[in-house]
Design a protein around this motif. Structure first.
Motif, PDB file in Angstrom:
ATOM      1  N   THR A 119       0.854  -1.185   0.000  1.00  0.00           N
ATOM      2  CA  THR A 119       0.000   0.000   0.000  1.00  0.00           C
ATOM      3  C   THR A 119       0.893   1.238   0.000  1.00  0.00           C
ATOM      4  OG1 THR A 119      -0.146  -0.076   2.425  1.00  0.00           O
ATOM      5  CG2 THR A 119      -1.916  -1.128   1.180  1.00  0.00           C
ATOM      6  N   ALA A 143      -5.891  -5.502  -2.257  1.00  0.00           N
ATOM      7  CA  ALA A 143      -6.788  -4.357  -2.065  1.00  0.00           C
ATOM      8  C   ALA A 143      -7.922  -4.711  -1.112  1.00  0.00           C
ATOM      9  CB  ALA A 143      -7.349  -3.903  -3.410  1.00  0.00           C
ATOM     10  N   THR A 163      -6.165   4.564  -1.093  1.00  0.00           N
ATOM     11  CA  THR A 163      -4.749   4.216  -1.219  1.00  0.00           C
ATOM     12  C   THR A 163      -4.501   3.691  -2.622  1.00  0.00           C
ATOM     13  OG1 THR A 163      -2.894   3.122  -0.093  1.00  0.00           O
ATOM     14  CG2 THR A 163      -4.860   1.785  -0.501  1.00  0.00           C
ATOM     15  N   THR A 164      -3.242   3.436  -2.918  1.00  0.00           N
ATOM     16  CA  THR A 164      -2.890   2.668  -4.112  1.00  0.00           C
ATOM     17  C   THR A 164      -2.193   1.397  -3.653  1.00  0.00           C
ATOM     18  OG1 THR A 164      -0.663   3.593  -4.431  1.00  0.00           O
ATOM     19  CG2 THR A 164      -2.516   4.792  -5.424  1.00  0.00           C
ATOM     20  N   LEU A 165      -2.191   0.420  -4.530  1.00  0.00           N
ATOM     21  CA  LEU A 165      -1.434  -0.808  -4.328  1.00  0.00           C
ATOM     22  C   LEU A 165      -0.365  -0.873  -5.419  1.00  0.00           C
ATOM     23  CD1 LEU A 165      -2.000  -3.141  -2.180  1.00  0.00           C
ATOM     24  CD2 LEU A 165      -3.826  -1.447  -2.468  1.00  0.00           C
ATOM     25  N   TRP A 189       0.687   5.642  -0.573  1.00  0.00           N
ATOM     26  CA  TRP A 189       0.054   6.921  -0.912  1.00  0.00           C
ATOM     27  C   TRP A 189       0.975   8.055  -0.508  1.00  0.00           C
ATOM     28  CZ3 TRP A 189      -3.658   8.056  -4.114  1.00  0.00           C
ATOM     29  CH2 TRP A 189      -4.053   9.397  -4.210  1.00  0.00           C
ATOM     30  N   TRP A 203      -6.625  -4.642   2.446  1.00  0.00           N
ATOM     31  CA  TRP A 203      -6.571  -3.246   2.896  1.00  0.00           C
ATOM     32  C   TRP A 203      -7.967  -2.739   3.247  1.00  0.00           C
ATOM     33  CZ3 TRP A 203      -9.000   0.968   0.688  1.00  0.00           C
ATOM     34  CH2 TRP A 203      -8.684   2.211   1.243  1.00  0.00           C
TER      35      TRP A 203
END
Length: 239
Positions: free
Chosen positions: A111, A191, A144-146, A113, A194
C-alpha cells in the motif's frame, strides 16, 4: 442496498458536478467517460435533452450520457435521437471477507500513498495519465494505491477508495511484460485486505463487458455482477 451511483461518484469523482434541471452535469477535465457523463435525476424529455447537450458543449465536452439499470425510457429517447451505445460496463461486488481467505504472496503488493513514480509510469503505459491521476487526488474519503512487484521489479498498480462501507477498485494496470503471472489476482486480493482493515464490508469494481479476460478473473474471485450501465454518445461525425 448499495447506492452504486454514490459509490462511483465518491471513489472516482468529477472535477465538478452541478444540477441542471433534471440532470447532473459533470466537468470531466479530461478524465474520461465516467467523470464527464450527464446522468438523469428525474424523468426527461427532448427539451431537457437539448438543454443538457448545450450545457456539456458549453464546458467544451462532447454530449455524453450514462444510462443505468432501469432507465429504459431515457435509453429509448437517446437511441431515437441518434445516440449510440458506448462501453457497456459491469458492476461487480462481493463481501470483502470472501477475498481475504487466501494470503497474498510476500513482497508482492504494497500500500502506497501518494503513488510512486514507478506506479505513474505503469499507469501511463496503460493510458492512465495525469487527468485520471488527478481524479485519485480529488477523492476525499479513505483511499490508497497498491503497488505490485514481480521478481523485485515494478509490475502493477491500482487505486482503491471507500464510500459508506463499500470499497471500489479503479485503475488496475499490469505492465505488459508481467501479465499472465497472476499479479492482477494478487493485487485485487491485497486491495481487499486493505479494505477489510479499513472496515469496508463490501468490495467492488467496474469492468467493461467487452473485457472477457477481466470478467472471467473477477467472476472466479467471486465478484458477482450486481448491476450494469452504459453510455450513449453521438457518432463521431455528428458530435
Amino acid at each position: 442496498m448499495t447506492d452504486w451511483a454514490a459509490v462511483i461518484d465518491a471513489t472516482w469523482p468529477a472535477a465538478a458536478r452541478r444540477s441542471h434541471g433534471p440532470w447532473t452535469i459533470r466537468t470531466g477535465a479530461g478524465g474520461g467517460n465516467r467523470v464527464s457523463a450527464a446522468t438523469a435525476v428525474a424523468a426527461v424529455g427532448l427539451d431537457d435533452l437539448d438543454s443538457a447537450v448545450s450545457a456539456m458543449r458549453d464546458l467544451g465536452q462532447e454530449p455524453l450520457f450514462m444510462v443505468r439499470d432501469g432507465e429504459d425510457a431515457l435509453d429509448r429517447m437517446l437511441a431515437d435521437a441518434g445516440y449510440i451505445i458506448r462501453d457497456p460496463t459491469v458492476i461487480r461486488a462481493c463481501p470483502t471477507a470472501s477475498l481475504t481467505t487466501e494470503p497474498v504472496p510476500p513482497v508482492t503488493a504494497f500500500t502506497v500513498w501518494p503513488p510512486l513514480a514507478a506506479q505513474r509510469d505503469i499507469w501511463a503505459d496503460g493510458g492512465i495519465g495525469p487527468a485520471r491521476l488527478a481524479i485519485m487526488d480529488r477523492v476525499q474519503g479513505t483511499k490508497t494505491t497498491l503497488f505490485g512487484r514481480i521478481d523485485d521489479r515494478p509490475a502493477g498498480t491500482l487505486f482503491v477508495a471507500i464510500h459508506d462501507g463499500t470499497a471500489m477498485l479503479h485503475g488496475l494496470e499490469v505492465a505488459t511484460h508481467h501479465r499472465r503471472k497472476g499479479l492482477a489476482r494478487h493485487l485485487t486480493r491485497a486491495a481487499a485486505f486493505w479494505a477489510q482493515r479499513q472496515g469496508a464490508a463490501e468490495f467492488s469494481l467496474l469492468v467493461t463487458a467487452a473485457n472477457a479476460g477481466a470478467n472471467a478473473l473477477y467472476a472466479d474471485l467471486g465478484l458477482a455482477e450486481v448491476g450494469r450501465y452504459h453510455y450513449r454518445a453521438l457518432p463521431k461525425e455528428k458530435s
